[in-house]
Write an enzyme that holds these catalytic residues in place. Structure first.
Site, PDB file in Angstrom:
ATOM      1  N   ASN A 216       0.941  -1.107  -0.105  1.00 34.93           N
ATOM      2  CA  ASN A 216       0.158   0.060  -0.103  1.00 34.93           C
ATOM      3  C   ASN A 216       0.824   1.246  -0.050  1.00 34.93           C
ATOM      4  OD1 ASN A 216       0.400   1.043   2.974  1.00 34.93           O
ATOM      5  ND2 ASN A 216      -0.206  -1.208   3.292  1.00 34.93           N
ATOM      6  N   ASP A 284      -4.052  -6.768   6.144  1.00 33.35           N
ATOM      7  CA  ASP A 284      -4.719  -7.361   6.816  1.00 33.35           C
ATOM      8  C   ASP A 284      -4.735  -8.851   6.264  1.00 33.35           C
ATOM      9  OD1 ASP A 284      -5.513  -5.534   8.742  1.00 33.35           O
ATOM     10  OD2 ASP A 284      -7.383  -4.651   7.427  1.00 33.35           O
ATOM     11  N   LYS A 294       8.656 -17.015 -10.422  1.00 31.99           N
ATOM     12  CA  LYS A 294       7.634 -15.991 -11.170  1.00 31.99           C
ATOM     13  C   LYS A 294       6.533 -16.819 -11.821  1.00 31.99           C
ATOM     14  CE  LYS A 294       7.881 -12.115 -14.383  1.00 31.99           C
ATOM     15  NZ  LYS A 294       8.819 -11.473 -15.415  1.00 31.99           N
ATOM     16  N   PRO A 310      -2.118 -11.837  11.326  1.00 31.93           N
ATOM     17  CA  PRO A 310      -2.211 -11.617  12.631  1.00 31.93           C
ATOM     18  C   PRO A 310      -2.324  -9.916  12.795  1.00 31.93           C
ATOM     19  CG  PRO A 310       0.024 -12.402  12.317  1.00 31.93           C
ATOM     20  CD  PRO A 310      -0.556 -12.320  11.041  1.00 31.93           C
ATOM     21  N   ASP A 311      -3.181  -9.540  13.692  1.00 29.10           N
ATOM     22  CA  ASP A 311      -3.436  -8.135  14.299  1.00 29.10           C
ATOM     23  C   ASP A 311      -2.266  -7.796  15.201  1.00 29.10           C
ATOM     24  OD1 ASP A 311      -4.067  -5.844  15.491  1.00 29.10           O
ATOM     25  OD2 ASP A 311      -6.108  -5.838  14.447  1.00 29.10           O
ATOM     26  N   ILE A 312      -1.161  -7.344  14.936  1.00 28.36           N
ATOM     27  CA  ILE A 312      -0.117  -7.091  15.738  1.00 28.36           C
ATOM     28  C   ILE A 312      -0.390  -6.242  17.146  1.00 28.36           C
ATOM     29  CG2 ILE A 312       2.252  -6.394  15.917  1.00 28.36           C
ATOM     30  CD1 ILE A 312       2.665  -6.695  12.832  1.00 28.36           C
TER      31      ILE A 312
HETATM   32  N1  CTP Z   1      -2.558  -3.031  12.846  1.00 29.07           N
HETATM   33  C1  CTP Z   1      -1.675  -4.117  13.318  1.00 29.07           C
HETATM   34  N2  CTP Z   1      -1.941  -5.217  12.710  1.00 29.07           N
HETATM   35  C2  CTP Z   1      -2.689  -5.602  11.542  1.00 29.07           C
HETATM   36  C3  CTP Z   1      -3.527  -4.553  11.416  1.00 29.07           C
HETATM   37  C4  CTP Z   1      -3.383  -3.351  11.984  1.00 29.07           C
HETATM   38  O1  CTP Z   1      -0.974  -3.745  14.209  1.00 29.07           O
HETATM   39  N3  CTP Z   1      -2.575  -6.645  11.180  1.00 29.07           N
HETATM   40  C5  CTP Z   1      -2.529  -1.715  13.592  1.00 29.07           C
HETATM   41  C6  CTP Z   1      -2.371  -0.556  12.621  1.00 29.07           C
HETATM   42  O2  CTP Z   1      -0.737  -0.019  12.914  1.00 29.07           O
HETATM   43  C7  CTP Z   1      -3.137   0.440  13.594  1.00 29.07           C
HETATM   44  C8  CTP Z   1      -4.157  -0.108  13.719  1.00 29.07           C
HETATM   45  O3  CTP Z   1      -3.800  -1.466  13.987  1.00 29.07           O
HETATM   46  O4  CTP Z   1      -2.347   0.931  14.609  1.00 29.07           O
HETATM   47  C9  CTP Z   1      -5.546  -0.105  12.962  1.00 29.07           C
HETATM   48  O5  CTP Z   1      -5.217  -0.649  11.955  1.00 29.07           O
HETATM   49  P1  CTP Z   1      -6.539  -0.791  10.676  1.00 29.07           P
HETATM   50  O6  CTP Z   1      -5.868  -1.672   9.422  1.00 29.07           O
HETATM   51  O7  CTP Z   1      -7.105   0.579  10.032  1.00 29.07           O
HETATM   52  O8  CTP Z   1      -7.488  -1.472  11.316  1.00 29.07           O
HETATM   53  P2  CTP Z   1      -8.024  -2.967  11.264  1.00 29.07           P
HETATM   54  O9  CTP Z   1      -8.429  -3.231  12.877  1.00 29.07           O
HETATM   55  O10 CTP Z   1      -7.515  -3.746  10.410  1.00 29.07           O
HETATM   56  O11 CTP Z   1      -9.326  -2.470  10.652  1.00 29.07           O
HETATM   57  P3  CTP Z   1     -10.133  -2.140   9.186  1.00 29.07           P
HETATM   58  O12 CTP Z   1      -8.949  -2.572   8.428  1.00 29.07           O
HETATM   59  O13 CTP Z   1     -11.220  -2.985   9.064  1.00 29.07           O
HETATM   60  O14 CTP Z   1     -10.235  -0.797   9.359  1.00 29.07           O
END
Ligand code: CTP
Length: 401
Positions: A216, A284, A294, A310-312
């Protein structure tokens, strides 16, 4: 780098000694003296004998508005006690600091006015090394610099680039604006002193095959600005960064990563910490499999199976001894509702929200801070200024020891 309007009166009432060593970079110190005067500081220039060979004392006298001292034996200067009276400054900045001057300072020598007043001082000493890259990398210089750092001296730079001798490498003196900003920082309050802060920044890159991936347009600028602000606030900073083209801020340890999984590993490797700030735009989802070779085009539609990353931030916030966690919410609409729901769902004491149209990739940002006390909108400003406000805010919310 601090803009000139930001430095005006920043050091009002401070007495600063600017020491000039004998290097070609001394010509840049004339500009440094001009900037220091703009900070409102009372600037006193002390030159070594070698320094005077590069720039005349009249230049510094005119710029600083004070007599320039060069010799221990100058009877005019401070009743023959220049090394004592000048040493009672608020800070001494030696720029340029040559290899020879660094060696003399490291060994506590007092064989000219500048080295003597550095030894007799009761104030912080900052030095800006400037020398040929071989001299800088020589083990003797490395030892001397380490000795000075161990003695609490702040070593600013040096920079990398083209040198007066025509060689390219590390050893250039930092630019005057950067040195002036560093001196201002040295006097700034240190609300995060003694705290460790881990920060994520930039995009992640999720590989599809050896040459392609999902990413991104996050520039990393907001995260790097937060890292620099935390370091200025006295924190021990680890910056876990996705691929970006930005220099690492001073006094920040950077760990470079690519995918969300490698970012997660680096974050957990850097913990424990008192504060975790998740600024990274983490993907995500990632491809379920990474092709070993390739992928060739076939002319057919191609399906890419994506699995969740994973959501860190959520994982760190859920730890038993979780650091104070700050999340970022970049939204396209309904900022208040989404930012608050992220704060609630991930159990964060603080979220910084912005609309993507306002911040992603650019130099300025408009943000709102959300915490238990409600919403706190900040004025639109450069990311550096926003970062300082965010760090001030989080420092106020931190539990006291
Ligand atoms: N974040 C993270 N790890 C992920 C996704 C997000 O640590 N896999 C952290 C980002 O660095 C930020 C916060 O979570 O501080 C919000 O990230 P965002 O992507 O906007 O939120 P999501 O919970 O993924 O929700 P959505 O994508 O549905 O808006």
């Amino acid at each position: 780098m601090t803009g000139e309007t930001n430095i005006i009166n920043a050091l009002h009432g401070k007495k600063i000694v600017l020491g000039i060593g004998g290097g070609i970079a001394a010509y840049k110190s004339a500009e440094l003296a001009r900037l220091l005067v703009k900070t409102g500081a009372d600037v006193h220039v002390v030159m070594t004998e070698a320094g005077e060979r590069f720039v005349g004392r009249a230049t510094f006298q005119a710029l600083s508005g004070n007599p320039v001292c060069t010799s221990l034996w100058d009877e005019q200067a401070n009743k023959g006690m220049a090394h004592i009276t000048l040493g009672r400054a608020d800070a001494i900045l030696v720029a340029p600091a040559t290899a020879n001057l660094i060696a003399r300072l490291a060994h506590g020598m007092a064989d000219d006015l500048l080295s003597t007043l550095c030894l007799a001082r009761d104030c912080p000493l900052l030095i800006a090394p400037a020398m040929n890259r071989q001299m800088w990398s020589h083990p003797a210089t490395r030892r001397n610099v380490a000795t000075l750092e161990g003695d609490g001296v702040s070593v600013l730079g040096p920079d990398t680039g083209e040198q007066a001798c025509g060689e390219i490498g590390e050893g250039r003196m930092l630019e005057p604006g950067i040195l002036c900003a560093a001196l201002i920082d040295a006097f700034a309050p240190k609300p995060l002193a003694g705290r460790k802060v881990v920060i994520t920044a930039g995009p992640t890159f999720e590989a599809i095959d050896p040459v392609r991936g999902l990413t991104n347009p996050s520039s990393g600028r907001m995260g790097y600005a937060i890292a620099a602000a935390c370091a200025r606030a006295g924190a021990d900073v680890v910056l876990v960064s996705g691929p970006v083209a930005l220099p690492t801020p001073p006094r920040v340890r950077k760990v470079g990563v690519t995918s969300a999984l490698s970012m997660r590993e680096a974050v957990f490797g850097a913990l424990p910490a008192e504060v975790f700030v998740a600024v990274a735009a983490v993907a995500d989802y990632r491809p379920a499999t990474v092709a070993a070779h390739k992928i060739k085009k076939s002319g057919e539609a191609m399906k890419l199976e994506l699995i969740p990353n994973p959501d860190i931030l959520a994982e760190v916030a859920a730890l038993e001894n979780a650091p104070f966690c700050v999340g970022f919410a970049a939204e396209s609409h309904d900022l208040d509702a989404y930012a608050e729901s992220k704060r609630r769902d991930k159990r964060l004491p603080m979220v910084v929200g912005n609309l993507v149209a306002d911040g992603l990739g650019g130099g300025d940002n408009t943000v709102v801070i959300y915490d238990d006390a409600g919403r706190h909108p900040l004025p639109r400003a450069p990311k550096g200024a926003i970062a300082d406000w965010i760090v001030d805010h989080l420092a106020r919310l931190l539990p006291r020891d």
